[in-house]
Design a protein around this motif. Structure first.
Motif, PDB file in Angstrom:
ATOM      1  N   UNK A  54       0.862  -1.178   0.000  1.00  0.00           N
ATOM      2  CA  UNK A  54       0.000   0.000   0.000  1.00  0.00           C
ATOM      3  C   UNK A  54       0.896   1.225   0.000  1.00  0.00           C
ATOM      4  N   UNK A  55       0.511   2.271  -0.749  1.00  0.00           N
ATOM      5  CA  UNK A  55       1.393   3.451  -0.835  1.00  0.00           C
ATOM      6  C   UNK A  55       1.751   3.963   0.562  1.00  0.00           C
ATOM      7  N   UNK A  56       3.035   4.211   0.747  1.00  0.00           N
ATOM      8  CA  UNK A  56       3.495   4.779   2.014  1.00  0.00           C
ATOM      9  C   UNK A  56       3.676   3.756   3.127  1.00  0.00           C
ATOM     10  N   UNK A 108       4.746  -0.705   4.131  1.00  0.00           N
ATOM     11  CA  UNK A 108       5.443  -1.879   3.622  1.00  0.00           C
ATOM     12  C   UNK A 108       4.494  -3.064   3.559  1.00  0.00           C
ATOM     13  N   UNK A 109       3.193  -2.771   3.739  1.00  0.00           N
ATOM     14  CA  UNK A 109       2.198  -3.845   3.822  1.00  0.00           C
ATOM     15  C   UNK A 109       1.686  -4.213   2.430  1.00  0.00           C
ATOM     16  N   UNK A 110       1.999  -5.446   1.946  1.00  0.00           N
ATOM     17  CA  UNK A 110       1.553  -5.794   0.591  1.00  0.00           C
ATOM     18  C   UNK A 110       0.033  -5.913   0.531  1.00  0.00           C
ATOM     19  N   UNK A 111      -0.553  -5.361  -0.513  1.00  0.00           N
ATOM     20  CA  UNK A 111      -2.007  -5.378  -0.626  1.00  0.00           C
ATOM     21  C   UNK A 111      -2.558  -6.795  -0.700  1.00  0.00           C
ATOM     22  N   UNK A 112      -1.764  -7.705  -1.256  1.00  0.00           N
ATOM     23  CA  UNK A 112      -2.258  -9.067  -1.463  1.00  0.00           C
ATOM     24  C   UNK A 112      -2.508  -9.781  -0.140  1.00  0.00           C
ATOM     25  N   UNK A 113      -1.689  -9.470   0.861  1.00  0.00           N
ATOM     26  CA  UNK A 113      -1.874 -10.099   2.169  1.00  0.00           C
ATOM     27  C   UNK A 113      -3.194  -9.621   2.773  1.00  0.00           C
ATOM     28  N   UNK A 114      -3.445  -8.310   2.657  1.00  0.00           N
ATOM     29  CA  UNK A 114      -4.711  -7.762   3.142  1.00  0.00           C
ATOM     30  C   UNK A 114      -5.879  -8.418   2.413  1.00  0.00           C
ATOM     31  N   UNK A 115      -5.712  -8.604   1.124  1.00  0.00           N
ATOM     32  CA  UNK A 115      -6.745  -9.217   0.299  1.00  0.00           C
ATOM     33  C   UNK A 115      -7.165 -10.596   0.839  1.00  0.00           C
ATOM     34  N   UNK A 116      -6.149 -11.418   1.156  1.00  0.00           N
ATOM     35  CA  UNK A 116      -6.422 -12.769   1.654  1.00  0.00           C
ATOM     36  C   UNK A 116      -7.073 -12.740   3.026  1.00  0.00           C
ATOM     37  N   UNK A 117      -6.561 -11.851   3.894  1.00  0.00           N
ATOM     38  CA  UNK A 117      -7.090 -11.767   5.254  1.00  0.00           C
ATOM     39  C   UNK A 117      -8.537 -11.301   5.220  1.00  0.00           C
TER      40      UNK A 117
END
Lengths: 517, 144
Positions: free
Chosen positions: A54-56, A58-67
């Motif tokens: 996610x901009x700004x 270090x959290x990859x969007x894909x991990x959020x997507x799965x969670x």
């Protein structure tokens, strides 16, 4: 006369042999390096896209997507993964199976086959990667992801059975590509076909990546760790030949042997882990302390607790494949009138795979003290600052091997055998998943199927020759890309699963659905 | 109601002997026969994904083959001898399934042949004949 021609043949063959041996001497390092270079430069963009933060942050969007996906399914189905466990076990035992259906695919068989595709290196090497980078805290997030992933698996496997294709000759074939097309059409939604095609493309990449190259790569690391270093392409060629014999040559005996040995190896692995834990029982409390503390503070790992969380979720998804859609392909062959029953059965899969087996690996690594901690209790990082220092600088499967070896000296040999067999059975499963996606795109037919199978074997060699870094990145990226498409589909189709669930539960309560046994 | 004998039948000489024996007993008593062919099968075995896909097809083929090649000729031959006869094909553990059939059909007797194997494997794992001798709910005749 005879002698003469023989001599001439020897003379002619001489230089050719010399040239060959020359190539063999010059090749190893060069070839591996070249494969590695080409591979990482050609797949880098794809990996970067999937793991973009996610901009700004270090959290990859894909991990959020799965969670988020797993959370939505968990809430939508009212924590079905906890409510239905008893019923799932009854189904696997065959309590609800019609005796007249004996000889058909049972719930147990569908579950066992799906499990042999998921239980594998993710549980041994993947967990070591997670704990090595994310610290003990990664285990907490991994278990949580496993528990939530049960709901994702439930959703996709129910749909897999409901919308499978049953051909006239009696074969069945199912999976996300079928429920995306048929399910979307049934609900009158557009775009099902597009999603199905995208899923199939990613599934083929996932089959070649995580289901193939990662396996070959880690199998080579194991073997070379025992017999000494030698070029990866040699392992690759041997593996490719055996895989070829099974999937092209149809030599079922090899597959059958592995199918029988793999469950045994799984039990042996968990058994050994339990023995190590029993011997170190006084450290178990401490290990769980490390896991909980690390989960929220990171205990000094790179990226802090977010780093632990990312690693935990990533490796859980890679190991149990919940939300990825692959298991829906394996589960769809079961003989049942109620698609939802296979959904119940499938939710045991992430539990066995992640909550039980992965946790064992993590505990053994932590308890045997493989991770080096400083005087303040925080873990020390290696020179590059990318992962925690380990006792002998091990990472991946060699870290797990060292952990088991520190307690049971001969276990690394058993583990090496287990890794090779797990790798092989996972490859066989994924070659099938990939093939189903391939035939969905290009149609069924002997020639088209053969093309895929040959490509699959070529990638075995590439995987064994390349370095771990680029291979693991690409494997993860391809498998997560499948999850992107699949979970979009699941959101649109989950009302159908809910209807099935409600109807089944009410009929179960009213006694309309009864035990046979 | 006349008596019913369940006869375990595959294409082995031993099971042929059992059938002959059953026919001999059935003739004077007017009993009817139920010829049972059980295909060994465990729902807890392990299959590859391809085998899962083809299982239903294979099962249909196996049942067809068993019916046309194995049971139909025997049923015809037995009927010619003036015995009332039915046939059934089932999947499962052979001994358990025979017991199940006998119970469901209220049979008076199970008749089966034996292979005569007395090796280590037969001692460790037992044979269909010895399992039935132990567990059969009705009279069980083992034809040597």
């Amino acid at each position: 006369m005879k002698n003469n021609s023989f001599n001439r043949a020897v003379l002619a063959a001489g230089p050719a042999l010399l040239a060959l041996s020359g190539i063999a001497q010059a090749q190893p390092g060069d070839l591996d390096d070249k494969v590695n270079q080409i591979f990482s430069s050609s797949t880098g963009w794809f990996v970067n896209l999937i793991f973009a933060p996610f901009p700004g942050t270090t959290f990859p969007w894909i991990v959020a997507w799965l969670v988020i996906g797993a959370t939505v399914f968990t809430l939508y189905f009212g924590f079905v993964q906890f409510r239905a466990v008893g019923h799932a076990i009854a189904l696997v035992k065959g309590d609800y199976s019609d005796p007249d259906d004996a000889g058909e695919v049972s719930h147990f068989q569908a579950l066992a086959t799906a499990l042999s595709g998921t239980v594998g290196l993710g549980n041994i090497a993947g967990v070591a990667v997670a704990v090595g980078i994310g610290g003990p805290g990664a285990t907490f997030w991994m278990i949580l992801a496993g528990l939530m992933g049960m709901a994702s698996k439930f959703t996709e496997c129910t749909l897999g059975v409901k919308y499978r294709n049953e051909y006239e000759d009696g074969r069945v074939s199912g999976g996300p590509m079928y429920y995306l097309t048929k399910g979307f059409a049934e609900r009158g939604l557009p775009g099902g076909k597009v999603l199905a095609v995208m899923f199939s493309v990613f599934c083929i990449l996932g089959a070649l990546g995580g289901g193939n190259m990662f396996q070959a790569n880690q199998a080579h690391q194991q073997i070379s760790g025992i017999v000494g270093d030698y070029p990866g392409w040699i392992t690759g060629l041997v593996f490719a030949a055996v895989v070829f014999a099974v999937i092209v040559g149809g030599i079922k005996s090899i597959a059958r042997v592995t199918e029988k040995v793999v469950p045994f190896m799984g039990i042996l692995y968990v058994g050994a882990a339990l023995i190590i834990l029993a011997v170190n029982y006084n450290h178990i409390g401490w290990a769980f302390g490390q896991i909980f503390e690390g989960a929220f503070t990171g205990l000094g790992v790179a990226g802090g607790f977010v780093g632990a969380l990312i690693q935990g979720f990533k490796r859980a998804a890679f190991s149990n494949e919940a939300g990825v859609g692959s298991a829906a392909i394996a589960h769809s062959a079961v003989r049942t009138k109620e698609p939802i029953t296979e959904g119940f059965v499938s939710l045991l899969e992430p539990f066995i795979d992640t909550v039980v087996i992965c946790t064992m690996t993590a505990l053994v690594i932590i308890i045997t003290g493989q991770l080096v901690a400083g005087p303040d209790g925080n873990y020390l990082l290696n020179e590059a600052g990318t992962m925690i220092q380990t006792v002998d600088g091990n990472s991946g499967v060699s870290l797990t091997s060292a952990a088991f070896g520190s307690a049971i000296s001969w276990f690394p040999y058993v583990l090496a055998l287990a890794v090779v067999l797990f790798a092989f059975s996972t490859m066989i499963s994924w070659s099938y998943y990939g093939l189903k996606a391939w035939t969905f795109l290009f149609g069924e037919g002997e020639t088209t199927e053969l093309v895929f199978k040959v490509i699959f074997c070529v990638f075995v060699v590439i995987g064994a020759a390349a370095n771990l870094g680029p291979v693991i990145d690409f494997s993860d990226a391809a498998i997560f890309a499948m999850a992107v498409v699949n979970i979009i589909g699941l959101y649109f189709l989950m009302p159908i699963v809910k209807r099935e669930l409600n109807s089944y539960v009410s009929r179960l309560k009213s006694g309309e659905i009864r035990k046979f046994a | 109601m006349s008596d019913l004998y369940v006869v375990a039948y595959d294409d082995s000489p031993a099971s042929q002997k059992a059938l002959d024996f059953a026919i001999e007993r059935a003739r004077p008593t007017g009993a009817s026969l139920l010829i049972a062919h059980v295909l060994e099968w465990s729902p807890y075995s392990f299959l590859t994904p391809t085998e899962l896909e083809e299982r239903h097809k294979r099962r249909t083929e196996e049942m067809d083959r068993a019916k046309t090649a194995l049971l139909d000729p025997v049923v015809v031959a037995t009927r010619k001898k003036g015995i009332e006869v039915e046939a059934v094909i089932r999947y499962g553990n052979v001994a358990d399934t025979l017991i199940d059939i006998a119970e469901k059909k209220n049979a008076n007797q199970i008749i089966l042949g034996r292979t005569g194997a007395a090796g280590v494997a037969a001692r460790v794992f037992g044979s269909v004949a010895s399992s039935l001798a132990q567990a059969s709910p009705v009279a069980c005749t083992i034809v040597p």
